[in-house]
Design a protein around this motif. Structure first.
Motif, PDB file in Angstrom:
ATOM      1  N   VAL A  48       0.781  -1.182   0.064  1.00 35.38           N
ATOM      2  CA  VAL A  48      -0.184  -0.012   0.077  1.00 35.38           C
ATOM      3  C   VAL A  48       0.959   1.153  -0.179  1.00 35.38           C
ATOM      4  O   VAL A  48       0.619   2.361  -0.710  1.00 35.38           O
ATOM      5  N   MET A  49       1.939   1.243   0.857  1.00 33.83           N
ATOM      6  CA  MET A  49       2.762   2.578   0.823  1.00 33.83           C
ATOM      7  C   MET A  49       3.501   2.617  -0.665  1.00 33.83           C
ATOM      8  O   MET A  49       3.538   3.894  -1.082  1.00 33.83           O
ATOM      9  N   ILE A  50       3.955   1.773  -1.046  1.00 28.80           N
ATOM     10  CA  ILE A  50       4.700   1.679  -2.343  1.00 28.80           C
ATOM     11  C   ILE A  50       3.852   2.164  -3.397  1.00 28.80           C
ATOM     12  O   ILE A  50       4.332   3.158  -4.222  1.00 28.80           O
ATOM     13  N   ASP A  51       2.689   1.768  -3.360  1.00 30.02           N
ATOM     14  CA  ASP A  51       1.603   1.899  -4.498  1.00 30.02           C
ATOM     15  C   ASP A  51       1.123   3.448  -4.242  1.00 30.02           C
ATOM     16  O   ASP A  51       1.011   4.041  -5.289  1.00 30.02           O
ATOM     17  N   PHE A  52       0.755   3.792  -3.201  1.00 27.36           N
ATOM     18  CA  PHE A  52       0.132   5.209  -2.937  1.00 27.36           C
ATOM     19  C   PHE A  52       1.594   6.218  -3.100  1.00 27.36           C
ATOM     20  O   PHE A  52       1.218   7.312  -3.537  1.00 27.36           O
ATOM     21  N   GLU A 317      -6.452   2.049   5.440  1.00 32.10           N
ATOM     22  CA  GLU A 317      -6.425   0.590   5.376  1.00 32.10           C
ATOM     23  C   GLU A 317      -6.893  -0.124   6.436  1.00 32.10           C
ATOM     24  O   GLU A 317      -6.756  -1.464   6.717  1.00 32.10           O
ATOM     25  N   GLY A 318      -7.004   0.605   7.387  1.00 36.05           N
ATOM     26  CA  GLY A 318      -7.352  -0.192   8.938  1.00 36.05           C
ATOM     27  C   GLY A 318      -6.179  -0.117   9.713  1.00 36.05           C
ATOM     28  O   GLY A 318      -6.079  -0.947  10.717  1.00 36.05           O
ATOM     29  N   TYR A 319      -4.975   0.077   9.195  1.00 38.57           N
ATOM     30  CA  TYR A 319      -3.716   0.090  10.194  1.00 38.57           C
ATOM     31  C   TYR A 319      -3.739   1.145  11.274  1.00 38.57           C
ATOM     32  O   TYR A 319      -4.282   2.380  10.988  1.00 38.57           O
ATOM     33  N   ALA A 320      -3.178   1.039  12.461  1.00 33.89           N
ATOM     34  CA  ALA A 320      -3.200   1.961  13.359  1.00 33.89           C
ATOM     35  C   ALA A 320      -2.175   3.118  12.898  1.00 33.89           C
ATOM     36  O   ALA A 320      -1.146   2.849  12.262  1.00 33.89           O
TER      37      ALA A 320
END
Length: 393
Positions: A48-52, A317-320
């Protein structure tokens, strides 16, 4: 030429890459463990981090965010190279940006000239604020850590006092801010899609080049680094330690005064109660992460911006939301520890190599110790007798 070959030898390159590779690998493993401990998939988080972060709008956001971070890190790094801990960059850039905004909002000069005045005022105020800590250290022996922390608090109180409607600010709804800088005196933007890149990236680049040249290619930079290594040795060689302490703090404060310029000249155009704070403390982490090197700090600033930008998406994405802060702390700790491990390993190898070379030089040829001295005396006696015989003949 030999020095250049040594600098770029395979062993030197391997040593330079070992520390960051070890740090990144360790940070990746520890961050994955922390994310997994929260019950989430760490590999999906990194995806998610790399894609965003690869999207164009995110890249522009990261670059704009990295500009003040880089300037803050450069200000801190000047003190670090002198073995000084300027923890007051946060107060220095805030008070500098405030008075620069006041001056910029009150003048009506031609655009380029007014921009120059704003930048000079910001650097002068930042230098003055940091210089107080340098003078107190050299004249009264007060630690710069204590004075810069106290000056941070004083800077906040000073700004709070003047940032009112009856003094140097105007009221806009529920917010107070300084008079708005005229449109002609605003810094240019670099047109990119979908959002522009702040033109103050040029200021960051100039500061990076000046930092590299002054500290690494001038006599002043050599003296500054010498004092940071050993004050007694530098003093014995004729360097004025007191002058260098004050000068380095003044330079650090001058660069710190530029930290607020990307926001002031490219975004808000005034100093208000919503002006960003805490950038100075982030600069400390980025300076450590970049090892006080201009390129290393630039990469660290971009990495910090990347983590902050992609952390926003992780929350959706639901991560803290604390995951990003934990990852930033892990990365800084891993880099510091990895560089120290590699430094000690290289130092031990160099010491072993020198010891082996010295012992090897004593083995071939003549025996060592008293036998070597006797053999030398015998050779001298034989030489003297030969000369006498030749003279008699």
């Amino acid at each position: 030429m030999s020095r250049l070959k040594d600098k770029f030898s395979a062993q030197a390159v391997l040593q330079a890459l070992a520390a960051p590779a070890l740090a990144l690998l360790t940070a990746f493993v520890l961050s994955s463990a922390v994310i997994a401990a929260t019950g989430k998939d760490p590999f999906h988080a990194f995806y998610v981090m790399i894609d965003f972060g690869s999207k164009s709008d995110s890249q522009v956001w990261i670059i704009n965010k990295a500009i003040p971070y880089y300037l803050s890190a450069a200000a801190v790094a000047i003190g670090f190279r002198m073995n000084l801990f300027n923890i007051g960059v946060d107060g220095q850039y805030r008070v500098a940006a405030f008075f620069a905004a006041v001056v910029g909002g009150a003048l009506a000069l031609p655009g380029v000239l007014q921009i120059g005045v704003i930048i000079v005022v910001a650097m002068a105020v930042g230098a003055l604020w940091a210089g107080i800590a340098g003078v107190l250290k050299t004249t009264r022996g007060v630690s710069e850590v204590i004075t810069t922390i106290m000056l941070n608090s004083i800077a906040g109180s000073l700004i709070g006092y003047f940032l009112s409607e009856d003094k140097l600010a105007v009221k806009d709804g529920n917010l107070f801010h300084t008079p708005t800088i005229p449109e002609a005196a605003r810094f240019f933007l670099i047109p990119t899609s979908p959002d522009p890149i702040y033109g103050t990236v040029v200021i960051a680049a100039v500061i990076g080049l000046a930092y590299w040249f002054v500290l690494g290619r001038t006599r002043f930079g050599f003296d500054l680094r010498a004092v940071g290594r050993s004050e007694s040795a530098a003093s014995a060689s004729g360097v004025s330690v007191r002058r260098m302490v004050v000068t380095s703090m003044v330079l650090s404060g001058a660069v710190a005064g530029l930290v607020g310029m990307p926001t002031l000249l490219n975004k808000s155009f005034s100093y208000g109660t919503d002006f960003p704070t805490g950038v100075g403390f982030t600069g400390i982490a980025i300076a450590l992460l970049g090892r006080n090197h201009p390129i290393g700090m630039a990469l660290a600033a971009l990495l910090w911006g990347f983590l902050e930008r992609t952390g926003i998406q992780l929350e959706f994405e639901g991560y803290a939301q604390e995951i990003v802060g934990v990852m930033q702390g892990i990365i800084v700790l891993c880099v510091v520890i990895a560089y120290e491990i590699v430094r000690r390993t290289v130092l031990r190898r160099q010491q072993s190599a020198v010891g082996a070379e010295l012992s090897a030089q004593g083995t071939p040829g003549a025996p060592a110790g008293p036998d070597a001295a006797e053999a030398q005396d015998g050779k001298s006696a034989q030489s003297t007798q030969s000369k006498k015989a030749g003279t008699t003949a």
